[in-house]
Design a protein around this motif. Structure first.
Motif, PDB file in Angstrom:
ATOM      1  N   ILE A  81       0.846  -1.207   0.000  1.00 12.79           N
ATOM      2  CA  ILE A  81       0.000   0.000   0.000  1.00 12.79           C
ATOM      3  C   ILE A  81       0.875   1.249   0.000  1.00 12.79           C
ATOM      4  O   ILE A  81       0.679   2.176  -0.787  1.00 12.79           O
ATOM      5  N   GLY A  82       1.859   1.255   0.887  1.00 16.39           N
ATOM      6  CA  GLY A  82       2.776   2.392   0.925  1.00 16.39           C
ATOM      7  C   GLY A  82       3.622   2.492  -0.321  1.00 16.39           C
ATOM      8  O   GLY A  82       3.852   3.587  -0.846  1.00 16.39           O
ATOM      9  N   TYR A  83       4.095   1.343  -0.816  1.00 15.76           N
ATOM     10  CA  TYR A  83       4.912   1.349  -2.028  1.00 15.76           C
ATOM     11  C   TYR A  83       4.134   1.929  -3.218  1.00 15.76           C
ATOM     12  O   TYR A  83       4.641   2.773  -3.966  1.00 15.76           O
ATOM     13  N   GLU A  84       2.902   1.447  -3.391  1.00 15.85           N
ATOM     14  CA  GLU A  84       2.124   1.917  -4.536  1.00 15.85           C
ATOM     15  C   GLU A  84       1.820   3.411  -4.421  1.00 15.85           C
ATOM     16  O   GLU A  84       1.884   4.143  -5.413  1.00 15.85           O
ATOM     17  N   HIS A  85       1.498   3.858  -3.212  1.00 20.15           N
ATOM     18  CA  HIS A  85       1.218   5.279  -3.015  1.00 20.15           C
ATOM     19  C   HIS A  85       2.414   6.133  -3.424  1.00 20.15           C
ATOM     20  O   HIS A  85       2.259   7.105  -4.180  1.00 20.15           O
ATOM     21  N   VAL A  86       3.586   5.772  -2.958  1.00 23.31           N
ATOM     22  CA  VAL A  86       4.771   6.577  -3.263  1.00 23.31           C
ATOM     23  C   VAL A  86       5.117   6.494  -4.741  1.00 23.31           C
ATOM     24  O   VAL A  86       5.561   7.480  -5.346  1.00 23.31           O
ATOM     25  N   SER A  87       4.901   5.342  -5.361  1.00 25.08           N
ATOM     26  CA  SER A  87       5.228   5.199  -6.786  1.00 25.08           C
ATOM     27  C   SER A  87       4.438   6.160  -7.654  1.00 25.08           C
ATOM     28  O   SER A  87       4.861   6.489  -8.772  1.00 25.08           O
ATOM     29  N   ARG A  88       3.282   6.640  -7.145  1.00 28.23           N
ATOM     30  CA  ARG A  88       2.419   7.537  -7.932  1.00 28.23           C
ATOM     31  C   ARG A  88       2.629   9.009  -7.607  1.00 28.23           C
ATOM     32  O   ARG A  88       1.950   9.868  -8.174  1.00 28.23           O
ATOM     33  N   GLN A  89       3.549   9.300  -6.693  1.00 24.79           N
ATOM     34  CA  GLN A  89       3.775  10.687  -6.307  1.00 24.79           C
ATOM     35  C   GLN A  89       4.707  11.399  -7.286  1.00 24.79           C
ATOM     36  O   GLN A  89       5.510  10.763  -7.974  1.00 24.79           O
ATOM     37  N   LYS A  90       4.597  12.697  -7.323  1.00 25.88           N
ATOM     38  CA  LYS A  90       5.447  13.506  -8.183  1.00 25.88           C
ATOM     39  C   LYS A  90       6.900  13.355  -7.754  1.00 25.88           C
ATOM     40  O   LYS A  90       7.207  13.475  -6.555  1.00 25.88           O
ATOM     41  N   PRO A  91       7.808  13.103  -8.683  1.00 24.37           N
ATOM     42  CA  PRO A  91       9.219  12.895  -8.322  1.00 24.37           C
ATOM     43  C   PRO A  91       9.969  14.213  -8.123  1.00 24.37           C
ATOM     44  O   PRO A  91      10.938  14.514  -8.832  1.00 24.37           O
ATOM     45  N   ASP A  92       9.530  14.982  -7.137  1.00 22.47           N
ATOM     46  CA  ASP A  92      10.104  16.307  -6.924  1.00 22.47           C
ATOM     47  C   ASP A  92      10.959  16.397  -5.665  1.00 22.47           C
ATOM     48  O   ASP A  92      11.398  17.477  -5.275  1.00 22.47           O
ATOM     49  N   GLY A  93      11.183  15.259  -5.008  1.00 22.25           N
ATOM     50  CA  GLY A  93      12.003  15.257  -3.812  1.00 22.25           C
ATOM     51  C   GLY A  93      11.232  15.473  -2.527  1.00 22.25           C
ATOM     52  O   GLY A  93      11.814  15.382  -1.439  1.00 22.25           O
ATOM     53  N   TYR A  94       9.928  15.750  -2.627  1.00 17.76           N
ATOM     54  CA  TYR A  94       9.142  16.022  -1.421  1.00 17.76           C
ATOM     55  C   TYR A  94       8.395  14.799  -0.897  1.00 17.76           C
ATOM     56  O   TYR A  94       7.644  14.900   0.067  1.00 17.76           O
ATOM     57  N   THR A  95       8.611  13.635  -1.535  1.00 12.17           N
ATOM     58  CA  THR A  95       8.103  12.374  -1.019  1.00 12.17           C
ATOM     59  C   THR A  95       9.229  11.356  -1.056  1.00 12.17           C
ATOM     60  O   THR A  95       9.817  11.107  -2.119  1.00 12.17           O
ATOM     61  N   LEU A  96       9.547  10.793   0.110  1.00 14.22           N
ATOM     62  CA  LEU A  96      10.536   9.732   0.216  1.00 14.22           C
ATOM     63  C   LEU A  96       9.849   8.496   0.797  1.00 14.22           C
ATOM     64  O   LEU A  96       8.782   8.594   1.401  1.00 14.22           O
ATOM     65  N   LEU A  97      10.474   7.349   0.620  1.00 17.17           N
ATOM     66  CA  LEU A  97       9.910   6.081   1.075  1.00 17.17           C
ATOM     67  C   LEU A  97      10.928   5.332   1.913  1.00 17.17           C
ATOM     68  O   LEU A  97      12.102   5.226   1.531  1.00 17.17           O
ATOM     69  N   ALA A  98      10.486   4.818   3.053  1.00 14.16           N
ATOM     70  CA  ALA A  98      11.327   3.945   3.870  1.00 14.16           C
ATOM     71  C   ALA A  98      11.312   2.558   3.233  1.00 14.16           C
ATOM     72  O   ALA A  98      10.412   1.762   3.481  1.00 14.16           O
ATOM     73  N   GLY A  99      12.284   2.287   2.404  1.00 13.60           N
ATOM     74  CA  GLY A  99      12.341   1.013   1.700  1.00 13.60           C
ATOM     75  C   GLY A  99      13.015  -0.060   2.533  1.00 13.60           C
ATOM     76  O   GLY A  99      13.662   0.215   3.543  1.00 13.60           O
ATOM     77  N   SER A 100      12.853  -1.304   2.081  1.00 15.30           N
ATOM     78  CA  SER A 100      13.490  -2.439   2.764  1.00 15.30           C
ATOM     79  C   SER A 100      13.679  -3.559   1.750  1.00 15.30           C
ATOM     80  O   SER A 100      13.340  -3.420   0.567  1.00 15.30           O
ATOM     81  N   ASP A 101      14.197  -4.690   2.235  1.00  6.47           N
ATOM     82  CA  ASP A 101      14.417  -5.852   1.377  1.00  6.47           C
ATOM     83  C   ASP A 101      13.125  -6.367   0.748  1.00  6.47           C
ATOM     84  O   ASP A 101      13.159  -7.069  -0.259  1.00  6.47           O
ATOM     85  N   SER A 102      11.953  -6.009   1.321  1.00  2.79           N
ATOM     86  CA  SER A 102      10.687  -6.461   0.726  1.00  2.79           C
ATOM     87  C   SER A 102      10.470  -5.874  -0.666  1.00  2.79           C
ATOM     88  O   SER A 102       9.697  -6.415  -1.456  1.00  2.79           O
ATOM     89  N   LEU A 103      11.152  -4.779  -0.986  1.00  2.00           N
ATOM     90  CA  LEU A 103      11.063  -4.247  -2.346  1.00  2.00           C
ATOM     91  C   LEU A 103      11.496  -5.298  -3.366  1.00  2.00           C
ATOM     92  O   LEU A 103      10.888  -5.439  -4.430  1.00  2.00           O
ATOM     93  N   SER A 104      12.561  -6.029  -3.039  1.00  2.00           N
ATOM     94  CA  SER A 104      13.051  -7.054  -3.950  1.00  2.00           C
ATOM     95  C   SER A 104      12.176  -8.299  -3.917  1.00  2.00           C
ATOM     96  O   SER A 104      11.907  -8.912  -4.952  1.00  2.00           O
ATOM     97  N   ILE A 105      11.725  -8.677  -2.729  1.00  2.00           N
ATOM     98  CA  ILE A 105      10.956  -9.914  -2.573  1.00  2.00           C
ATOM     99  C   ILE A 105       9.570  -9.796  -3.200  1.00  2.00           C
ATOM    100  O   ILE A 105       9.083 -10.735  -3.840  1.00  2.00           O
ATOM    101  N   ASN A 106       8.932  -8.641  -3.045  1.00  2.00           N
ATOM    102  CA  ASN A 106       7.526  -8.507  -3.432  1.00  2.00           C
ATOM    103  C   ASN A 106       7.283  -8.622  -4.929  1.00  2.00           C
ATOM    104  O   ASN A 106       6.171  -8.947  -5.349  1.00  2.00           O
ATOM    105  N   ARG A 107       8.310  -8.372  -5.732  1.00  2.00           N
ATOM    106  CA  ARG A 107       8.108  -8.446  -7.183  1.00  2.00           C
ATOM    107  C   ARG A 107       7.645  -9.836  -7.603  1.00  2.00           C
ATOM    108  O   ARG A 107       6.792  -9.977  -8.501  1.00  2.00           O
ATOM    109  N   THR A 108       8.181 -10.889  -6.961  1.00  2.00           N
ATOM    110  CA  THR A 108       7.781 -12.253  -7.283  1.00  2.00           C
ATOM    111  C   THR A 108       6.670 -12.745  -6.371  1.00  2.00           C
ATOM    112  O   THR A 108       5.781 -13.481  -6.796  1.00  2.00           O
ATOM    113  N   LEU A 109       6.715 -12.328  -5.126  1.00  2.00           N
ATOM    114  CA  LEU A 109       5.731 -12.794  -4.150  1.00  2.00           C
ATOM    115  C   LEU A 109       4.320 -12.332  -4.507  1.00  2.00           C
ATOM    116  O   LEU A 109       3.350 -13.056  -4.308  1.00  2.00           O
ATOM    117  N   PHE A 110       4.215 -11.119  -5.050  1.00  2.00           N
ATOM    118  CA  PHE A 110       2.920 -10.562  -5.471  1.00  2.00           C
ATOM    119  C   PHE A 110       2.965 -10.330  -6.980  1.00  2.00           C
ATOM    120  O   PHE A 110       3.363  -9.259  -7.448  1.00  2.00           O
TER     121      PHE A 110
END
Length: 326
Positions: A81-110
């Motif tokens: 939910i958080g990943y998708e929300h941030v992926s749709r935000q304007k890439p202007d530097g005013y939205t950052l995301l606390a990423g983790s190893d799940s970024l790599s895992i979720n591509r196949t898991l979901f």
């Protein structure tokens, strides 16, 4: 007439300056981040190590960047939910995301995600998050060899923070290498798994080291191995996975920062440099060490390579073990 011409010239110069200022905001110029506060989206619920690290970073980045960095928790769906929300935000530097190893895992898991989890702009790895296998202090297993022997007798149930977690995937990889099977018991987070281990209904828990370091230090639990390439400062007496008998099986998570794809590299570099300064502060290092984590000083490109390499590695494990999300 002269005064009128001067006013017209000034008005024209101001009009020309406005696009330049807007361009500076969009492309990482000096104006960023003066315009407004920075949102730092954390895709998990408050209280866990990822949330704690994000809040630690946000507090100190506020000083380093001269602008408020405001944490916003947006948990759910394995962080998607958080990943998708941030992926749709304007890439202007005013939205950052606390990423983790799940970024790599979720591509196949979901497999039906509405966004590319490897398409975020990497900023900084932040901290390494070693995993650990722990047993009760009264367990007959003192080594990985002992634990494997227990599993071969069919008496082992191992808890993890959830299906598809890094701990789960590491456990599947270990079982395949040792040619054993144990009963995997997924939990909604690690705290309940640790409680059940202490209560005796599990024989082991695979989890990030920060969740159990205090229990190991006081002798309630015993560490069988840590998943990092070197022993950790948090629990230096616990052997690495290679020392325990499984070389090449290292698997370390991370809690760091990514941004929407297309964010200007100048902004990414500035946030990265600011975080590197934060990671050198004694009070930050002390807090990170208390969590059993390890600071990482590296450029954005290093995180990008890590995300891609982990995506390829864990895709194989997810498919072979036929892992489904919770």
């Amino acid at each position: 007439m002269l005064a009128r011409r001067s006013l017209l010239a000034l008005a024209g110069a101001t009009a020309l300056a406005r696009p330049a200022l807007a361009q500076g905001n969009a492309h990482g110029g000096e104006a960023w981040p003066r315009e407004r506060s920075i949102r730092y989206v954390v895709p998990v619920a408050p209280g866990g190590s990822q949330d704690i690290v994000a809040r630690l970073f946000a507090r100190h980045l506020t000083d380093a960047l001269g602008q408020n960095v405001l944490v916003e928790n947006m948990p759910g769906a394995g962080s998607n939910i958080g990943y998708e929300h941030v992926s749709r935000q304007k890439p202007d530097g005013y939205t950052l995301l606390a990423g983790s190893d799940s970024l790599s895992i979720n591509r196949t898991l979901f497999p039906k995600l509405g966004f590319d989890v490897t398409g975020f702009a990497p900023v900084a790895q932040g901290v390494r998050v070693p995993q650990i296998l722990v047993v009760r202090a009264d367990s007959p297993a003192r080594t990985l060899e002992d634990f494997v022997a227990l599993a071969r007798r069919g008496t082992v149930a191992v808890g993890t923070p959830g299906n598809g977690s890094l701990a789960h995937l590491l456990g599947e990889q270990l079982q395949a290498a040792a040619e054993i099977r144990w009963t995997h018991v997924p939990y909604k987070g690690g705290a309940l798994a640790v409680n059940d281990l202490l209560g005796g209904s599990l024989q082991g828990v695979m989890i990030n080291i920060g969740a159990v370091a205090d229990h190991v230090r006081v002798g309630r639990l015993r560490g069988i191995f840590v998943s990092s390439a070197q022993r950790t400062q948090a629990l230096p007496e616990v052997p690495t996975l290679a020392e325990a008998g499984m070389p090449g099986g290292e698997a370390v998570g991370w809690h760091g920062i990514v941004a929407p794809a297309g964010t200007d590299p100048a902004i990414l570099a500035r946030v990265n440099a600011a975080l590197m300064q934060v990671l050198r502060k004694p009070e930050v290092l002390e807090r990170i060490a208390a969590l059993g984590l390890e600071p990482v000083e590296a450029p954005p490109e290093a995180l990008g390579r890590l995300i891609q390499a982990d995506a390829e590695r864990w895709a194989t494990v997810v498919r072979q073990a036929r892992i489904q999300p919770d």
